[in-house]
Scaffold this motif. Structure first.
Motif, PDB file in Angstrom:
ATOM      1  N   ARG A  38     -55.312  33.011  -2.415  1.00 27.70           N
ATOM      2  CA  ARG A  38     -56.377  33.864  -2.505  1.00 27.70           C
ATOM      3  C   ARG A  38     -57.227  32.387  -3.811  1.00 27.70           C
ATOM      4  NH1 ARG A  38     -57.538  39.744  -2.558  1.00 27.70           N
ATOM      5  NH2 ARG A  38     -56.310  40.536  -1.175  1.00 27.70           N
ATOM      6  N   ARG A  93     -49.903  24.819   3.258  1.00 28.74           N
ATOM      7  CA  ARG A  93     -48.772  26.301   3.895  1.00 28.74           C
ATOM      8  C   ARG A  93     -47.783  25.295   3.054  1.00 28.74           C
ATOM      9  NH1 ARG A  93     -50.445  30.922   5.777  1.00 28.74           N
ATOM     10  NH2 ARG A  93     -47.901  31.739   5.220  1.00 28.74           N
ATOM     11  N   ARG A 119     -46.854  37.075   3.911  1.00 30.23           N
ATOM     12  CA  ARG A 119     -46.341  37.253   5.415  1.00 30.23           C
ATOM     13  C   ARG A 119     -45.164  36.226   6.228  1.00 30.23           C
ATOM     14  NH1 ARG A 119     -50.597  38.700   3.095  1.00 30.23           N
ATOM     15  NH2 ARG A 119     -52.405  39.919   4.172  1.00 30.23           N
ATOM     16  N   ASP A 120     -45.299  35.227   5.737  1.00 26.27           N
ATOM     17  CA  ASP A 120     -43.869  34.247   6.571  1.00 26.27           C
ATOM     18  C   ASP A 120     -43.287  34.092   5.779  1.00 26.27           C
ATOM     19  OD1 ASP A 120     -45.478  32.936   4.065  1.00 26.27           O
ATOM     20  OD2 ASP A 120     -44.833  31.121   5.087  1.00 26.27           O
ATOM     21  N   ARG A 169     -59.121  39.859   9.631  1.00 27.70           N
ATOM     22  CA  ARG A 169     -58.264  38.495   8.891  1.00 27.70           C
ATOM     23  C   ARG A 169     -56.968  39.066   9.411  1.00 27.70           C
ATOM     24  NH1 ARG A 169     -55.848  39.502   2.854  1.00 27.70           N
ATOM     25  NH2 ARG A 169     -56.941  41.173   3.129  1.00 27.70           N
ATOM     26  N   ASP A 173     -54.308  36.202  10.365  1.00 22.30           N
ATOM     27  CA  ASP A 173     -53.062  36.048  10.267  1.00 22.30           C
ATOM     28  C   ASP A 173     -52.514  36.117  11.394  1.00 22.30           C
ATOM     29  OD1 ASP A 173     -53.960  35.648   7.422  1.00 22.30           O
ATOM     30  OD2 ASP A 173     -53.270  37.773   7.283  1.00 22.30           O
ATOM     31  N   ARG A 176     -52.651  32.837  14.214  1.00 20.48           N
ATOM     32  CA  ARG A 176     -52.793  30.918  13.676  1.00 20.48           C
ATOM     33  C   ARG A 176     -52.156  30.112  14.734  1.00 20.48           C
ATOM     34  NH1 ARG A 176     -51.742  33.138   7.687  1.00 20.48           N
ATOM     35  NH2 ARG A 176     -50.090  33.339   7.569  1.00 20.48           N
TER      36      ARG A 176
HETATM   37  O1  C5P Z   1     -51.880  39.115   0.740  1.00 17.61           O
HETATM   38  P1  C5P Z   1     -53.156  39.452   0.607  1.00 17.61           P
HETATM   39  O2  C5P Z   1     -53.992  40.004   1.480  1.00 17.61           O
HETATM   40  O3  C5P Z   1     -53.580  38.979  -0.328  1.00 17.61           O
HETATM   41  O4  C5P Z   1     -52.952  37.911   1.502  1.00 17.61           O
HETATM   42  C1  C5P Z   1     -54.761  37.438   1.277  1.00 17.61           C
HETATM   43  C2  C5P Z   1     -54.320  36.139   2.454  1.00 17.61           C
HETATM   44  O5  C5P Z   1     -53.134  35.095   2.114  1.00 17.61           O
HETATM   45  C3  C5P Z   1     -53.406  36.552   3.786  1.00 17.61           C
HETATM   46  O6  C5P Z   1     -54.608  37.647   4.542  1.00 17.61           O
HETATM   47  C4  C5P Z   1     -53.497  35.789   4.268  1.00 17.61           C
HETATM   48  O7  C5P Z   1     -54.091  34.861   4.927  1.00 17.61           O
HETATM   49  C5  C5P Z   1     -53.121  34.777   3.255  1.00 17.61           C
HETATM   50  N1  C5P Z   1     -51.022  34.791   3.137  1.00 17.61           N
HETATM   51  C6  C5P Z   1     -50.634  33.585   4.342  1.00 17.61           C
HETATM   52  N2  C5P Z   1     -49.302  33.341   3.809  1.00 17.61           N
HETATM   53  C7  C5P Z   1     -48.065  34.345   2.659  1.00 17.61           C
HETATM   54  C8  C5P Z   1     -49.772  35.202   1.632  1.00 17.61           C
HETATM   55  C9  C5P Z   1     -50.717  35.584   2.615  1.00 17.61           C
HETATM   56  O8  C5P Z   1     -50.587  32.908   4.679  1.00 17.61           O
HETATM   57  N3  C5P Z   1     -47.313  34.596   2.897  1.00 17.61           N
END
Ligand code: C5P
Length: 212
Positions: A38, A93, A119-120, A169, A173, A176
């Motif tokens: 963010r 990343r 997410r990962d 979103r 997510d 990708r």
């Molecule tokens: O968890 P949150 O909604 O704050 O994450 C915002 C965006 O950041 C997610 O929609 C995702 O695209 C990305 N994100 C990610 N990998 C993570 C945490 C967040 O790609 N470990």
């Protein structure tokens, strides 16, 4: 020996609330990794850059400072959408990976370990974490939760728009190429669609005590 709890899942599934409570109750340090993405996306907007330009995104990630993570505006949906755009860029990343891994392996003194949500985490950041939870819920339930959260903060929002943003979103997510949102093979899936938060926390704590 410290313990690492990896929590992944789509937006508004209840990961953050769960991670915060688990951290507090089990004396673990907590990292909300979404904040890193963010803050990166928000920095691109602030600099007048292009969210779809990989170089703008990478520059923002390289220049992040701890105070960038404290901005209240990071909680807005504009920052969430921006985050999911910069999050598709593999060099972004890579840039954020080491900080997350260091946090997991060297939690602050006095802490019994770390919990990271994102997410990962279970697939890429901490593939060896002894405990992996994948927290999910239906898209409609998550959109309702997000709507309430926005309204509780005094922000204007309509359900149809929140639902659409959530679907956009989720698609970005999970489709990708770089570290897509998916449960690790050894993650325990927690579907929170019909569960109250206290039930989710109890289930998670019992899984952690079995595995850790
Ligand atoms: O968890 P949150 O909604 O704050 O994450 C915002 C965006 O950041 C997610 O929609 C995702 O695209 C990305 N994100 C990610 N990998 C993570 C945490 C967040 O790609 N470990």
């Amino acid at each position: 020996m410290t313990i690492v709890v990896a929590i992944d899942g789509p937006a508004a599934a209840g990961k953050g609330t769960l991670a915060r409570r688990v951290a507090k109750d089990l004396n673990l340090a907590y990292l909300d990794t979404g904040l890193l993405y963010r803050a990166t996306g928000f920095a691109v907007i602030q600099a007048g850059g292009d969210l779809d330009d990989a170089n703008d995104a990478l520059k923002a990630a390289q220049n992040l400072t701890p105070t960038d993570l404290e901005n209240e505006k990071l909680r807005h949906d504009e920052a969430a959408q921006a985050a999911s755009k910069v999050a598709v860029v593999q060099p972004v990343r890579d840039e954020l990976l080491e900080f997350q891994r260091r946090f997991a392996s060297q939690p602050p003194a006095g802490k019994a370990g770390a919990v990271l949500d994102g997410r990962d985490i279970g697939t890429v950041v901490c593939p060896d974490a002894p405990v992996k939870l994948f927290v999910t819920a239906s898209c409609e339930v998550r959109a309702q939760r997000r709507l309430k959260e926005l309204q509780d903060r005094g922000l204007e929002a309509i359900y149809a728009q929140v639902l659409q943003d959530m679907k956009d979103r989720d698609a970005r997510d999970s489709q990708r190429a770089a570290a897509p949102l998916k449960a690790a093979d050894d993650a325990v899936i927690l579907d929170t669609s019909d569960l109250g938060i206290e039930e989710v926390i109890e289930q998670a704590k019992s899984i952690i005590s079995e595995k850790a």
